[in-house]
Scaffold this active site. Structure first.
Site, PDB file in Angstrom:
ATOM      1  N   HIS A 186       0.841  -1.189   0.000  1.00  0.00           N
ATOM      2  CA  HIS A 186       0.000   0.000   0.000  1.00  0.00           C
ATOM      3  C   HIS A 186       0.876   1.239   0.000  1.00  0.00           C
ATOM      4  O   HIS A 186       2.101   1.146   0.084  1.00  0.00           O
ATOM      5  CB  HIS A 186      -0.979   0.010   1.181  1.00  0.00           C
ATOM      6  CG  HIS A 186      -0.367   0.284   2.516  1.00  0.00           C
ATOM      7  ND1 HIS A 186      -1.076   0.780   3.577  1.00  0.00           N
ATOM      8  CD2 HIS A 186       0.897   0.136   2.989  1.00  0.00           C
ATOM      9  CE1 HIS A 186      -0.287   0.918   4.632  1.00  0.00           C
ATOM     10  NE2 HIS A 186       0.916   0.528   4.306  1.00  0.00           N
TER      11      HIS A 186
ATOM     12  N   CYS B  98       5.593   6.720   4.235  1.00  0.00           N
ATOM     13  CA  CYS B  98       4.499   5.856   3.773  1.00  0.00           C
ATOM     14  C   CYS B  98       3.811   6.379   2.514  1.00  0.00           C
ATOM     15  O   CYS B  98       2.916   5.732   1.978  1.00  0.00           O
ATOM     16  CB  CYS B  98       3.471   5.649   4.887  1.00  0.00           C
ATOM     17  SG  CYS B  98       4.135   4.664   6.247  1.00  0.00           S
TER      18      CYS B  98
ATOM     19  N   HIS C 161       5.067   0.485  -0.516  1.00  0.00           N
ATOM     20  CA  HIS C 161       5.827  -0.416   0.346  1.00  0.00           C
ATOM     21  C   HIS C 161       4.943  -1.588   0.749  1.00  0.00           C
ATOM     22  O   HIS C 161       3.735  -1.560   0.552  1.00  0.00           O
ATOM     23  CB  HIS C 161       6.367   0.320   1.577  1.00  0.00           C
ATOM     24  CG  HIS C 161       5.302   0.894   2.465  1.00  0.00           C
ATOM     25  ND1 HIS C 161       4.598   2.036   2.161  1.00  0.00           N
ATOM     26  CD2 HIS C 161       4.817   0.460   3.648  1.00  0.00           C
ATOM     27  CE1 HIS C 161       3.726   2.294   3.126  1.00  0.00           C
ATOM     28  NE2 HIS C 161       3.834   1.346   4.046  1.00  0.00           N
TER      29      HIS C 161
ATOM     30  N   HIS D 193       4.037  -5.011   3.575  1.00  0.00           N
ATOM     31  CA  HIS D 193       4.010  -5.485   4.960  1.00  0.00           C
ATOM     32  C   HIS D 193       3.633  -6.959   4.984  1.00  0.00           C
ATOM     33  O   HIS D 193       2.940  -7.452   4.101  1.00  0.00           O
ATOM     34  CB  HIS D 193       2.925  -4.754   5.776  1.00  0.00           C
ATOM     35  CG  HIS D 193       3.166  -3.301   5.964  1.00  0.00           C
ATOM     36  ND1 HIS D 193       3.989  -2.809   6.939  1.00  0.00           N
ATOM     37  CD2 HIS D 193       2.668  -2.224   5.301  1.00  0.00           C
ATOM     38  CE1 HIS D 193       3.988  -1.485   6.886  1.00  0.00           C
ATOM     39  NE2 HIS D 193       3.193  -1.110   5.897  1.00  0.00           N
TER      40      HIS D 193
ATOM     41  N   HIS E 266      -1.692 -10.541  -0.606  1.00  0.00           N
ATOM     42  CA  HIS E 266      -0.902 -10.290  -1.814  1.00  0.00           C
ATOM     43  C   HIS E 266      -1.615  -9.327  -2.763  1.00  0.00           C
ATOM     44  O   HIS E 266      -1.682  -9.561  -3.976  1.00  0.00           O
ATOM     45  CB  HIS E 266      -0.537 -11.603  -2.518  1.00  0.00           C
ATOM     46  CG  HIS E 266       0.536 -12.344  -1.803  1.00  0.00           C
ATOM     47  ND1 HIS E 266       0.284 -13.137  -0.704  1.00  0.00           N
ATOM     48  CD2 HIS E 266       1.878 -12.390  -2.005  1.00  0.00           C
ATOM     49  CE1 HIS E 266       1.424 -13.658  -0.272  1.00  0.00           C
ATOM     50  NE2 HIS E 266       2.412 -13.213  -1.033  1.00  0.00           N
TER      51      HIS E 266
ATOM     52  N   GLU F 287       0.229  -3.916  11.474  1.00  0.00           N
ATOM     53  CA  GLU F 287       0.982  -3.483  10.309  1.00  0.00           C
ATOM     54  C   GLU F 287       2.445  -3.919  10.421  1.00  0.00           C
ATOM     55  O   GLU F 287       3.144  -4.016   9.431  1.00  0.00           O
ATOM     56  CB  GLU F 287       0.879  -1.967  10.157  1.00  0.00           C
ATOM     57  CG  GLU F 287       1.325  -1.496   8.802  1.00  0.00           C
ATOM     58  CD  GLU F 287       0.903  -0.096   8.496  1.00  0.00           C
ATOM     59  OE1 GLU F 287      -0.215   0.077   7.968  1.00  0.00           O
ATOM     60  OE2 GLU F 287       1.686   0.819   8.776  1.00  0.00           O
TER      61      GLU F 287
END
Length: 148
Positions: A19, A28, A32, A34, A73, A136
């Protein structure tokens, strides 16, 4: 066994996602990824399916399967801004302006918790959801708790 209080069960799901936060003043803003973790806690009464079971963990996994598949994903910006969620997002989330001046909804951990709650409440009416926690990272999460 009789008891006072509320008996709950929690199921944990892990998945990967990407995201970015449009027009955010920080790192952010960049794309990137997670390894996310989602906890869903539900309450109930013993039975009727089986005494001593609030919700069978297998059943809770099945209830969450479509929701987890929708974020695993994937690029969360597309998920949260999908046309099928536009009406809900307009009434529950605050929009941000992206770099092109377009109003969008940012896939923050807080907004994703609310999205999971919405998906559960619409797909499984009557499920007594008590808590949703969107991790997160290993040290950071957002949480929604049912009101008293």
């Amino acid at each position: 066994m009789k008891h006072d209080g509320t008996l709950t069960v929690t199921k944990i799901y892990e998945f990967a996602y990407a995201h970015r936060l449009p027009a955010y003043a920080g790192k952010c803003v960049n794309l990137h990824g997670h390894t996310g973790r989602l906890e869903v806690e539900v309450a109930g009464k013993d039975g009727p399916a089986y005494p001593g079971i609030v919700v069978d963990f297998h059943d809770l996994k099945a209830i969450m399967a479509d929701i987890v598949a929708e974020v695993d994903h994937t690029y969360l910006n597309d998920v949260l801004n999908a046309p099928c969620y536009a009406r809900w997002a307009q009434s529950h989330l605050d929009p941000v302006q992206d770099e092109n001046g377009q109003e969008v909804y940012a896939p923050t951990a807080e907004n994703m918790v609310l999205w999971v709650l919405h998906r559960l409440q619409t797909a499984h009416v009557g499920l007594d959801v008590r808590r949703i926690r969107w991790w997160e990272s290993g040290t950071s999460y957002a949480e929604w708790r049912a009101g008293a």
